[in-house]
Design a protein around this motif. Structure first.
Motif, PDB file in Angstrom:
ATOM      1  N   SER A  53      -7.733   1.792  -3.878  1.00  0.00           N
ATOM      2  CA  SER A  53      -6.691   2.728  -3.435  1.00  0.00           C
ATOM      3  C   SER A  53      -5.274   2.211  -3.629  1.00  0.00           C
ATOM      4  O   SER A  53      -4.373   2.559  -2.867  1.00  0.00           O
ATOM      5  CB  SER A  53      -6.915   3.107  -1.957  1.00  0.00           C
ATOM      6  N   CYS A  79      -6.852   5.806 -10.300  1.00  0.00           N
ATOM      7  CA  CYS A  79      -5.801   5.192  -9.487  1.00  0.00           C
ATOM      8  C   CYS A  79      -4.476   5.217 -10.241  1.00  0.00           C
ATOM      9  O   CYS A  79      -4.447   5.104 -11.470  1.00  0.00           O
ATOM     10  CB  CYS A  79      -6.164   3.756  -9.125  1.00  0.00           C
ATOM     11  N   ARG A 168     -12.551  13.552   3.245  1.00  0.00           N
ATOM     12  CA  ARG A 168     -11.655  14.684   3.011  1.00  0.00           C
ATOM     13  C   ARG A 168     -10.614  14.811   4.118  1.00  0.00           C
ATOM     14  O   ARG A 168      -9.492  15.253   3.875  1.00  0.00           O
ATOM     15  CB  ARG A 168     -12.464  15.978   2.881  1.00  0.00           C
ATOM     16  N   ASN A 171      -7.608  12.925   3.382  1.00  0.00           N
ATOM     17  CA  ASN A 171      -6.794  13.466   2.303  1.00  0.00           C
ATOM     18  C   ASN A 171      -6.258  14.857   2.610  1.00  0.00           C
ATOM     19  O   ASN A 171      -5.750  15.547   1.720  1.00  0.00           O
ATOM     20  CB  ASN A 171      -7.628  13.525   1.015  1.00  0.00           C
ATOM     21  N   TYR A 210       0.089   7.738  -2.525  1.00  0.00           N
ATOM     22  CA  TYR A 210      -0.835   8.640  -1.852  1.00  0.00           C
ATOM     23  C   TYR A 210      -0.298  10.069  -1.797  1.00  0.00           C
ATOM     24  O   TYR A 210      -1.080  11.016  -1.707  1.00  0.00           O
ATOM     25  CB  TYR A 210      -1.124   8.129  -0.437  1.00  0.00           C
ATOM     26  N   THR A 213      -0.075  11.236  -6.154  1.00  0.00           N
ATOM     27  CA  THR A 213      -1.256  11.163  -7.018  1.00  0.00           C
ATOM     28  C   THR A 213      -2.519  11.402  -6.185  1.00  0.00           C
ATOM     29  O   THR A 213      -2.468  11.457  -4.959  1.00  0.00           O
ATOM     30  CB  THR A 213      -1.377   9.788  -7.715  1.00  0.00           C
ATOM     31  N   ASP A 214      -3.627  11.526  -6.867  1.00  0.00           N
ATOM     32  CA  ASP A 214      -4.922  11.711  -6.197  1.00  0.00           C
ATOM     33  C   ASP A 214      -5.662  10.388  -6.018  1.00  0.00           C
ATOM     34  O   ASP A 214      -6.891  10.373  -5.857  1.00  0.00           O
ATOM     35  CB  ASP A 214      -5.799  12.667  -7.013  1.00  0.00           C
ATOM     36  N   THR A 215      -4.931   9.281  -6.015  1.00  0.00           N
ATOM     37  CA  THR A 215      -5.567   7.969  -5.918  1.00  0.00           C
ATOM     38  C   THR A 215      -6.502   7.869  -4.719  1.00  0.00           C
ATOM     39  O   THR A 215      -7.666   7.471  -4.855  1.00  0.00           O
ATOM     40  CB  THR A 215      -4.500   6.863  -5.845  1.00  0.00           C
ATOM     41  N   ARG A 217      -7.834  10.201  -2.808  1.00  0.00           N
ATOM     42  CA  ARG A 217      -8.954  11.148  -2.894  1.00  0.00           C
ATOM     43  C   ARG A 217     -10.001  10.657  -3.893  1.00  0.00           C
ATOM     44  O   ARG A 217     -11.208  10.721  -3.642  1.00  0.00           O
ATOM     45  CB  ARG A 217      -8.449  12.529  -3.315  1.00  0.00           C
ATOM     46  N   ASN A 218      -9.547  10.161  -5.039  1.00  0.00           N
ATOM     47  CA  ASN A 218     -10.490   9.680  -6.050  1.00  0.00           C
ATOM     48  C   ASN A 218     -11.300   8.490  -5.564  1.00  0.00           C
ATOM     49  O   ASN A 218     -12.447   8.291  -5.980  1.00  0.00           O
ATOM     50  CB  ASN A 218      -9.744   9.305  -7.333  1.00  0.00           C
ATOM     51  N   ASP A 222     -13.741  11.930  -3.328  1.00  0.00           N
ATOM     52  CA  ASP A 222     -14.328  12.273  -4.624  1.00  0.00           C
ATOM     53  C   ASP A 222     -14.984  11.086  -5.313  1.00  0.00           C
ATOM     54  O   ASP A 222     -15.499  11.223  -6.424  1.00  0.00           O
ATOM     55  CB  ASP A 222     -13.255  12.872  -5.550  1.00  0.00           C
TER      56      ASP A 222
END
Length: 307
Positions: A53, A79, A168, A171, A210, A213-215, A217-218, A222
């Motif tokens: 992360s 990331c 989730r 996020n 955070y 980006t979707d870092t 969550r990925n 996810d």
């Protein structure tokens, strides 16, 4: 509101460094990743693989103090500014990516061999690259507990992320700065925060990372379930003696005694399973040793990778 690009630029500016940014296509994985390059272009290449992360910028304070090395700071897939992996994102896929990731980066850069530096989740591909592709790795340097270390048990608060909806929930909205700081303390970086090894500018990067980006969550909602609530780390992730015994590169472990993911016994155990490995155990040091003991870790890194 500071953007991620602005926050990263501020970190590098305070260190007096201007990294060169590469956008690479990884042929085997069929994704694009970001690599930031610091140091002389004709220096000995060293690929740095970060933990969970965060992004390659998390190595900034360490590489800024190194001389003569061509430091290549990878954003792991999903990331920072790197593309996420396509589905399925399960444990088997995670292991397959660990086997190929660093080699794909070296191929994209047209680099034959390099040192490999890993930490935490980034230690998984670092170790598997050294074991599976000994002809591509000159030296292996591991900071702190690394994913796949035998005998380590995932902390309960990590295992709780496998509960339905927890990832989730994390996020659901951008994380306030105070929550980010609390997360870092739980990850073993309290001393780095209190003694400013982890600077305000570096924390600003994570807050923006955070948000922009979707870092997170990925890596959580996810990402693959790397643990179970009762069983800890998935056994498919753990390196066995056969794999660790295939590491031919000289190896150095720099481990904090206060690392919440693995104690000193875990460090000694891992070092004993890798041929040609030496271990530095640091007092009052947590999960990111180069932030708690910057001068000592810089000296160890310089001496080991330039030997």
């Amino acid at each position: 509101m500071t953007t991620l690009d602005e926050a990263e630029a501020e970190v590098w500016s305070t260190l007096g460094v201007a990294p060169v940014e590469h956008r690479l296509h990884l042929a085997t994985l069929d994704i694009d990743v970001r690599v930031q390059e610091v140091g002389p272009a004709d220096g000995r290449p060293a690929v740095f693989v970060h933990g969970t992360s965060v992004s390659g910028t998390s190595w900034s304070s360490l590489v800024a103090g190194l001389d003569g090395l061509r430091c290549l700071l990878l954003d792991r897939p999903g990331c920072g500014r790197s593309d996420p992996l396509p589905a399925p994102r399960d444990v088997d896929t995670f292991v397959e990516v660990s086997d190929r990731l660093v080699v794909d980066v070296l191929d994209a850069l047209d680099v034959a061999t390099a040192h490999v530096v890993g930490t935490s989740m980034g230690g998984h591909p670092a170790i598997r690259t050294a074991a599976g592709h000994p002809d591509r790795v000159d030296r292996l340097l591991l900071f702190g507990w690394c994913l796949g270390s035998p005998g380590a048990t995932a902390p309960l608060w990590i295992r709780a992320n496998t509960l339905p909806g927890v990832g989730r929930l994390m996020n659901a909205a951008p994380l306030p700065r105070r929550v980010v700081v609390a997360m870092l303390r739980r990850f073993g970086m309290a001393r780095a925060i209190d003694e400013h090894g982890l600077t305000d500018e570096a924390i600003d990067v994570l807050v923006a990372l955070y948000r922009d980006t979707d870092t997170l969550r990925n890596e959580t909602a996810d990402g693959p379930d790397l643990t179970s609530l009762r069983g800890g780390w998935d056994p498919r992730l753990v390196h066995d003696d056969d794999l660790l015994g295939r590491i031919a590169a000289p190896t150095c472990l720099v481990w904090g005694r206060d690392d919440p993911f693995g104690d000193a016994d875990a460090a000694v155990d891992l070092a004993g399973r890798i041929p040609n490995a030496n271990l530095h155990l640091l007092d009052r040091t947590g999960h990111a040793p180069w932030l708690d003991e910057p001068d000592r870790c810089n000296a160890i890194t310089q001496a080991f990778l330039q030997a």
